[in-house]
Design an enzyme around this catalytic site. Structure first.
Site, PDB file in Angstrom:
ATOM      1  N   TRP A 106       0.833  -1.210   0.000  1.00 15.79           N
ATOM      2  CA  TRP A 106       0.000   0.000   0.000  1.00 15.79           C
ATOM      3  C   TRP A 106       0.862   1.252   0.000  1.00 15.79           C
ATOM      4  CZ3 TRP A 106      -4.431  -0.828  -1.933  1.00 15.79           C
ATOM      5  CH2 TRP A 106      -5.132  -2.004  -1.663  1.00 15.79           C
ATOM      6  N   ASP A 176      -1.158   6.879   6.547  1.00 20.94           N
ATOM      7  CA  ASP A 176      -2.263   6.022   6.118  1.00 20.94           C
ATOM      8  C   ASP A 176      -2.511   5.055   7.274  1.00 20.94           C
ATOM      9  OD1 ASP A 176      -3.910   4.074   5.109  1.00 20.94           O
ATOM     10  OD2 ASP A 176      -2.649   3.553   3.390  1.00 20.94           O
ATOM     11  N   LYS A 200     -12.250  -1.229   8.093  1.00 19.54           N
ATOM     12  CA  LYS A 200     -11.561  -2.228   8.927  1.00 19.54           C
ATOM     13  C   LYS A 200     -11.913  -2.026  10.400  1.00 19.54           C
ATOM     14  CE  LYS A 200      -8.224  -1.960   5.303  1.00 19.54           C
ATOM     15  NZ  LYS A 200      -8.511  -3.161   4.548  1.00 19.54           N
TER      16      LYS A 200
HETATM   17  N1  PMP Z   1      -4.056   1.484   2.646  1.00 23.17           N
HETATM   18  C1  PMP Z   1      -4.109   0.389   3.430  1.00 23.17           C
HETATM   19  C2  PMP Z   1      -3.127   0.258   4.569  1.00 23.17           C
HETATM   20  C3  PMP Z   1      -5.059  -0.605   3.180  1.00 23.17           C
HETATM   21  O1  PMP Z   1      -5.105  -1.698   3.949  1.00 23.17           O
HETATM   22  C4  PMP Z   1      -5.962  -0.431   2.102  1.00 23.17           C
HETATM   23  C5  PMP Z   1      -7.057  -1.426   1.796  1.00 23.17           C
HETATM   24  N2  PMP Z   1      -6.896  -2.695   2.189  1.00 23.17           N
HETATM   25  C6  PMP Z   1      -5.854   0.710   1.295  1.00 23.17           C
HETATM   26  C7  PMP Z   1      -4.904   1.653   1.619  1.00 23.17           C
HETATM   27  C8  PMP Z   1      -6.769   0.932   0.144  1.00 23.17           C
HETATM   28  O2  PMP Z   1      -8.015   1.241   0.647  1.00 23.17           O
HETATM   29  P1  PMP Z   1      -9.310   1.434  -0.242  1.00 23.17           P
HETATM   30  O3  PMP Z   1      -9.693   0.083  -0.746  1.00 23.17           O
HETATM   31  O4  PMP Z   1     -10.282   2.012   0.747  1.00 23.17           O
HETATM   32  O5  PMP Z   1      -8.979   2.367  -1.343  1.00 23.17           O
END
Ligand code: PMP
Length: 370
Positions: A106, A176, A200
């Protein structure tokens, strides 16, 4: 096969388990919220009722996360993924430098979007070791004139987590926190901006919570003007309009409020952290006492309390584990499709009893197959 809710333990990585109490409250209020004769799903986002619901959600989040008064709380759409773009669009001047810390897939995605918009630098990366570790704050040397440092507090796919969120840096830090917000105490004021997809720890998918230092928004407005950004991509517009510039994800915001209130009733972040540690310990113990039958992916000192990643000897045994787990009602244990293996996500709403059931299954499976 049909399952009763109480037969299933939900270890999904997100969207993930929500507290029974919250879903029951939403169910009880679904047809007629607060005696107004309408469902939250049917209300105008300009109504007094919805305004109250959003204000209540913000208030509960403020209490839960102890958000200082000089921070704005925004409810946005587009997921955490849109924040990968909005952060550099609004805070990285054209041609400017920002520092990204790579601790997993991510953070790589966040970096990629920043590369489209400026000159981000990789301030530290643990990719070479397979993202099994987290760097130390002390080793981070932001570039001169860096607009911000970006981190990912919990690496959902790899199963690692920054153990300490206090950094001591003087550059603005952006985090994030999608997969560990509200799971433990931390100081919001250490971060100029925090973003988290809600799905989450704090609600359903469809809403992204952004906490941003008010004084930093001025800079965002100037950079947005320089870049001539479209309206919906500007933090300053969302802040000025109290997240009501356009139609917000009203039901998701309502649920974030209910989850935050539930978290407060559980005793807030310290109680959450204690419960989360006890839950994770049960599973890490099963790994550590298995004589290598289960192999933890993360370096022990960097382990996540939210996402526990582990492997078995081969793909066949892993498939058997997942399939047997599923027949026992333990669901969502497959690793991210990019890495495979196993992942147990133990977010706030996953009860301790679910972890006990997983532990018992892990011990039993090991005795039968080792
Ligand atoms: N950052 C992290 C740490 C994540 O775990 C996730 C989704 N699993 C995201 C970003 C992306 O999130 P979204 O699907 O809400 O765009």
């Amino acid at each position: 096969m049909t399952n009763a809710r109480q037969d299933v333990c939900n270890f999904n990585p997100g969207p993930a388990a929500l507290p029974d109490e919250v879903l029951q409250q939403a169910q009880a209020e679904l047809l007629n919220w607060g005696g107004c004769g309408l469902s939250v799903l049917e209300m105008s986002h300009r109504s007094k009722e919805y305004e109250g619901i959003q204000a209540r959600a913000e208030e509960a989040l403020r209490q839960l996360l102890d958000i200082p008064d000089d921070y704005r709380v925004l409810f946005l759409q587009g997921g955490a993924s849109l924040q990968f773009a909005m952060v550099p669009m609004n805070f990285l001047p054209s041609g400017g430098v920002a520092d990204y810390v790579l601790t997993g897939s991510w953070s790589e995605k966040a970096l990629q979007d920043a590369q489209r918009l400026g000159q981000p630098r990789v301030a530290a990366s643990t990719k070479e070791g397979g993202y099994r570790t987290i760097p130390s704050w002390r080793d981070l040397q932001p570039a001169p004139g860096s607009a911000y440092v970006h981190i990912t507090s919990n690496n959902t796919i790899e199963g690692t987590q920054w153990q300490d969120l206090a950094h001591g840096l003087t550059v603005p830090v952006v985090a994030d926190m999608s997969s560990d917000i509200a799971s433990r105490p931390f100081r919001v004021a250490d971060y100029h901006l925090i973003y988290a997809g809600a799905q989450k720890n704090i609600g359903p998918s469809g809403v992204t919570v952004v906490l941003v230092r008010e004084s930093w928004l001025q800079q965002a407005e100037e950079i947005a003007n320089q870049r001539n950004l479209p309206t919906m991509l500007r933090y300053a517009i969302h802040a000025k309009n109290k997240s009501l510039y356009n139609t917000p994800p009203t039901f998701a915001v309502y649920l974030v409020g209910l989850v935050a209130e539930w978290s407060l009733r559980q005793g807030g972040l310290s109680a959450m952290a204690e419960r989360n540690r006890a839950k994770a310990n049960l599973i890490y113990e099963a790994i550590d006492q298995s004589h290598g039958f289960y192999q933890g992916v993360a370096e022990p000192s960097c382990r996540s309390l939210m996402n526990i990643t582990f492997r078995l000897a081969d793909a066949e045994l892993e498939a058997k584990f997942l399939q047997e787990a599923k027949t026992r009602g333990l669901i969502g244990l497959g690793g991210h499709r990019s890495v495979g293996g196993m992942r147990a996500s133990l977010y706030n709403a996953v009860p301790y009893e679910a972890c006990v059931r997983l532990r018992e299954f892990m011990d039993d499976f090991r005795h039968r197959f080792s």
